[in-house]
Design a protein around this motif. Sequence first.
Motif, short mmCIF file in Angstrom:
data_model
loop_
_atom_site.label_atom_id
_atom_site.label_comp_id
_atom_site.label_asym_id
_atom_site.label_seq_id
_atom_site.Cartn_x
_atom_site.Cartn_y
_atom_site.Cartn_z
N ASP A 188 -4.39 3.37 2.61
CA ASP A 188 -4.42 1.92 2.47
C ASP A 188 -4.64 1.46 1.02
N ASP A 189 -4.64 2.41 0.08
CA ASP A 189 -4.78 2.06 -1.33
C ASP A 189 -3.43 1.64 -1.91
N TYR A 190 -3.51 0.95 -3.06
CA TYR A 190 -2.31 0.54 -3.77
C TYR A 190 -2.03 1.54 -4.90
N LEU A 214 -8.14 7.38 4.37
CA LEU A 214 -8.66 6.23 3.62
C LEU A 214 -7.70 5.82 2.50
N ARG A 215 -7.15 6.82 1.79
CA ARG A 215 -6.29 6.51 0.65
C ARG A 215 -4.95 5.94 1.07
N ARG A 227 -0.13 9.67 -7.82
CA ARG A 227 1.07 8.86 -7.60
C ARG A 227 2.30 9.74 -7.46
N HIS A 279 -1.88 1.39 -8.08
CA HIS A 279 -2.73 1.36 -9.27
C HIS A 279 -4.09 2.03 -9.03
N GLN A 280 -4.42 2.28 -7.76
CA GLN A 280 -5.69 2.93 -7.44
C GLN A 280 -5.56 4.46 -7.42
N PHE A 281 -4.34 4.95 -7.64
CA PHE A 281 -4.08 6.39 -7.69
C PHE A 281 -3.96 6.83 -9.15
N SER A 282 -4.37 8.05 -9.44
CA SER A 282 -4.14 8.63 -10.76
C SER A 282 -2.65 9.00 -10.90
N GLN A 329 -8.98 12.75 1.33
CA GLN A 329 -9.31 11.63 2.23
C GLN A 329 -8.07 10.78 2.54
N THR A 381 0.84 -1.20 0.00
CA THR A 381 0.00 0.00 0.00
C THR A 381 0.87 1.25 0.00
#
Length: 355
Positions: free
Chosen positions: A164-166, A161-162, A175, A168-171, A158, A123
């Motif tokens: 814990d994102d990976y 919350l973000r 990134r 590829h889930q970011f623009s 946010q 993450t």
Amino acid sequence: MTTQAQSQASTDRSSSGPFLSVDDLQVRFRTEDGVVKAVDGLSFDLEKGSTLGIVGESGSGKSVTNLAILGLHHRKATEITGSIKLDGEELVGRTDRELEHLRGRKMAMIFQDPLTALSPYYTIGRQIGETFSKHTGASKKEARDRAVEMLTRVGIPQPSLRVDDYPHQFSGGMRQRAMIAMSLVCDPDLLIADEPTTALDVTVQAQILDLLKDLQQELGTAIIMITHDLGVIARTAHDVMVMYAGRAVERGTVREVLKAPQHPYTWGLLSSMPSLGGPLDVPLRPVRGTPPSLINMPKGCPFNPRCDYQEQAVGGKCSTERPLLAPATGHATACHLTLERQQDIFINQIQPRLG
């Protein structure tokens, strides 16, 4: 050593010279075809709170120089000589363990492509927090809280919350912001930004540049900005160094280099860029030819095979003698044209095309 003594030692180092000082740096790679002289006798200084823009074509030595500062070259395949001093400490010859202690804490880098620089398996928060934990000994919770704080600082919505994102889930822009957060998580004194706005649309590009400027004002960070885009340099840098074939060919303040350039290579870079204030009926003029081989360098000035003005140099030195960059301070250029001839060519031939 006591805290007071350490503080005094740090003050003594800072007062003895610039924060970053590179002197006669040479970086060479041995290949089957010969020795690649990627950086050949480069020298420059950088103060805290200032931004140095380094420009030039691919292969000119920009990224190689800064990877040498960070100690990221493969030791067995690379020969590095000269001097790199960071806050008075010599970096050339330091061990990997010593450099690892400095990377992230004292100096950091924003890599060119955040999609490949970030690991797809972890993450965003874990990758940011890992650097913080390594240098501070923070717990997992403290590292995660610091990651959220950094994502907030770089404008990620946010962040709790973000985190814990990976990747590829970011623009693309997010990134890049995450890369900046990772680089600044330990508040380093030196930040190297390698093409930080590549592949970003102009709106996101402006946001990234404004972010770096705001963080520099907040932290007093020294920044090296590596880019092909002279527009980015005009917006962000205090000083500019133009590199060609592993050496600096022109150096000065942004105003000096972009408003009154002296080297034919710099003229070529500016002439190949569209200008809002330039004449509409004048076509762009790219630098003709290709960069030279760093194994078999042309005799004399490395730019002479591509230069349209070598016949105007005094004594025909362009094909026999390599020009040196002098003086050590102020606006300087490595060219055999006299200063008077440089000014005449720029005013009468180059400037009308630029507007």
